[in-house]
Design a protein around this motif. Structure first.
Motif, PDB file in Angstrom:
ATOM      1  N   SER A 141       2.436   0.562  -4.573  1.00 13.83           N
ATOM      2  CA  SER A 141       1.478  -0.374  -5.145  1.00 13.83           C
ATOM      3  C   SER A 141       0.878   0.145  -6.436  1.00 13.83           C
ATOM      4  CB  SER A 141       0.333  -0.637  -4.150  1.00 13.83           C
ATOM      5  OG  SER A 141       0.778  -1.331  -3.011  1.00 13.83           O
TER       6      SER A 141
ATOM      7  N   THR B 183      -2.861  -0.160  -8.103  1.00 14.26           N
ATOM      8  CA  THR B 183      -4.197  -0.524  -7.625  1.00 14.26           C
ATOM      9  C   THR B 183      -5.226  -0.373  -8.747  1.00 14.26           C
ATOM     10  OG1 THR B 183      -4.672   1.725  -6.842  1.00 14.26           O
ATOM     11  CG2 THR B 183      -3.631   0.228  -5.295  1.00 14.26           C
TER      12      THR B 183
ATOM     13  N   GLY C 126       0.769  -1.232   0.000  1.00 18.93           N
ATOM     14  CA  GLY C 126       0.000   0.000   0.000  1.00 18.93           C
ATOM     15  C   GLY C 126       0.798   1.277   0.000  1.00 18.93           C
TER      16      GLY C 126
ATOM     17  N   ASN D  33      -4.430  -5.040  -5.332  1.00 21.94           N
ATOM     18  CA  ASN D  33      -3.128  -4.460  -5.005  1.00 21.94           C
ATOM     19  C   ASN D  33      -2.030  -5.351  -5.569  1.00 21.94           C
ATOM     20  OD1 ASN D  33      -0.796  -3.388  -3.867  1.00 21.94           O
ATOM     21  ND2 ASN D  33      -1.257  -4.143  -1.809  1.00 21.94           N
TER      22      ASN D  33
END
Length: 577
Positions: free
Chosen positions: A426, A428, A423, A532
């Motif tokens: 990443s 996404t 996160g 992710n």
């Protein structure tokens, strides 16, 4: 007191810096030199750790190294004599990730102090505290676990000679209980089959795990001859099927394996059902081995707590079985389970076990690398002439882009340590769109279609979508869960063919910005989940803004959210003339 931990000269070279037993910084050298799984001396990682804390090398009071090279020489002598004269091939075989022989690698490890002296202008060769490899793995898990005492299981390819270690941690001490030595190695078993399936050992094991979901139990019974278990759950390899014990990486498997299971898949060969079935059989065998070892460890310790580390512990499917099928009640999986975590473990072992210092910290997150301010990011955007704007609500604006079907690079805060993007570095996308997985593969990741993508889910809501063994949370993508009935249709892009998912549960406490991004996406779509994957394209995960923009420009994803800036590829007006 500052303690520096180093791993180098095998694979996943890294550095960790502790202050009074607490982690200040950790990074892998590959993130700086851009060589995946690099074995090179981690000079840039060391310099980052020192700069992060604002200290000079002279202020480091202890240096720990993750290997005892003289122990390897001694232990390997018996192995060499046992398999002589075939073992002469080992002297010529490559050793570790770099193209160097065994003796050259061991000499480099013995001379790590001289290497440090030359690179950091020490007046004299600094003292190096050599720590056994599996004790470094064990320390990386136990000493930062929430447990005052715990059983510890470490499994990898090999250390000096140990491939699997069962131990017990109490307070600031670790006691060895049992060791299994090479050539008996689950890590080398998996590496051998990685090579057989046409991939690179110690590099592409993830691909084999992904393949296994497409297999059937055709060879499961036959594979029982490859790995033998005793009455206690300990194992030995049937070396009739292998060649690495006499030829090293030059010949992983023996002729008997080829005669029994057919020719290996060539690097660019077809993915036939035969090879999927081989991957399936291997995965089931490794799961059985992990469960057997953990059950034996419980039988001799009776501890309710289990800590795990070592490269094989990155096998999420095995971890699920260990949680589900053993009596342990609480678990701590070290997320930097591969050799990158041994620099951390070596430093912890020296500080706590060797110096008898009390434990100082419980592991909370992997965000231990460099971070960059808006003031550092914006000049890079201007340099590359991309179109960008500063957003006062970067999470909400980015969530809208994802919900609109865009592929988004998300670059925020301190870089993650370990093999998973969690996160901060990443890519996404919207998991509710089934077509997005193939779109992402074709335009950005350019990887095999059988490899799954992972879901990031709000910690508070993961049980709505996923069934995890014993209700475990999974903040580090190190556990596999089952997608709950009916939910696979809602999040098809992160649901693997076998109905599983490698889950990341996202905590608002440890990563508020990523948590907010998912929350904003939920406000738009009603789904508290994002797909992710790591921010890279067949390279190490990006580290700096320069890396991020370069990856963004050479691939085909749509938007880059970096710091508080939202970036598109369209050239800025002054660059378009």
């Amino acid at each position: 007191m500052y303690t520096l931990g180093i791993s180098a000269y095998a694979h996943e070279s890294s550095c960790a810096l502790l202050k009074d037993g607490k982690i200040c910084a950790h990074a892998e050298e590959e993130r700086f030199n851009r060589e995946k799984h690099t074995a090179k001396f981690p000079e840039q990682a060391i310099r980052f750790c020192l700069e992060r804390e604002g200290i000079r090398m002279e202020q480091v009071e202890a240096i720990a190294f993750y290997w005892v090279p003289l122990k390897e020489l001694k232990d390997n002598l018996g192995h060499f004599l046992r398999y002589f004269p075939k073992s002469l091939n080992l002297l010529r075989a490559p050793s570790g990730q770099e193209d160097m022989g065994f003796l050259e690698r061991v000499q480099k490890m013995r001379s790590v102090g001289k290497d440090l002296q030359a690179r950091f202008q020490f007046k004299a060769v600094p003292k190096i505290n050599f720590v056994e490899h599996h004790l470094a793995h064990a320390a990386s898990a136990f000493f930062v676990s929430p447990f005052a005492e715990a059983a510890i299981l470490t499994i990898d390819g090999r250390g000096e000679s140990t491939s699997t270690m069962l131990s017990m941690g109490r307070g600031n001490k670790i006691e060895k209980l049992k060791e299994i030595s090479v050539p008996n190695s689950i890590g080398h078993l998996y590496a051998s089959l990685t090579d057989y399936l046409g991939f690179k050992p110690f590099f592409d094991e993830w691909k084999v795990m992904g393949m296994s979901a497409y297999g059937k139990d055709t060879y499961v019974k036959d594979f029982e001859k490859v790995l033998r278990f005793d009455d206690h759950g300990l194992y030995t390899l049937n070396l009739d099927y292998f060649g690495f014990h006499t030829h090293g990486q030059a010949q992983w498997l023996g002729q008997k394996f080829i005669d029994t299971f057919g020719p290996k898949r060539e690097k660019n060969g077809a993915y036939t059902q035969h090879y999927y079935d081989i991957a399936f059989a291997l995965q089931k065998l490794v799961e059985k081995a992990g469960v057997n070892l953990a059950n034996h460890l419980y039988a001799i310790t009776k501890s309710p707590n289990l800590c795990l580390a070592g490269g094989v512990i990155l096998n999420c499917l095995m971890n699920r079985e260990i949680v589900a099928k053993t009596p342990f009640k609480e678990f701590f999986f070290q997320p930097i389970a591969n050799d990158a975590g041994t620099s951390y473990g070596a430093a912890l072992y020296h500080y706590h076990h060797s110096l008898n210092q009390p434990r100082a910290q419980v592991f909370e997150h992997v965000y231990l690398g460099p971070d960059f301010s808006n003031e550092q990011i914006e000049p890079v955007l201007k340099k590359h002439g991309v179109s960008y704007r500063k957003s006062p609500q970067i999470e909400a604006d980015t969530a809208r882009q994802i919900a609109d079907g865009k592929i988004v690079g998300w670059f925020q805060g301190r870089m993650e340590s370990g093999p998973r993007a969690l996160g901060n570095r990443s890519i996404t996308i919207d998991p509710t769109r089934a077509e997005m997985k193939d779109k992402l593969n074709a335009r950005v990741k350019r990887r095999e279609g059988f490899r799954p993508f992972a879901p990031s889910v709000l910690e508070e809501k993961f049980e709505q979508y996923f069934s995890m063994p014993k209700g475990q949370k999974s903040p580090y993508m190190i556990l596999i869960g089952d997608v709950k009935p009916g939910m696979g249709e809602k999040i098809p892009a992160v649901t693997h063919v076998d109905g599983t998912a490698r889950v990341q549960t996202v905590s608002k406490k440890t990563n508020p910005r990523y948590w907010n991004l998912i929350s904003e996406f939920e406000k738009i779509t009603g789904v508290p989940v994002l797909l992710n994957t790591s921010f890279n394209e067949n390279e190490p995960i990006v580290c700096t803004p320069e890396h991020a923009v370069a990856c963004f420009l050479r691939t085909e994803f749509d938007v880059l959210a970096i710091g508080d800036f939202l970036v598109t590829k369209r050239l800025a007006p002054e660059k378009q003339s």
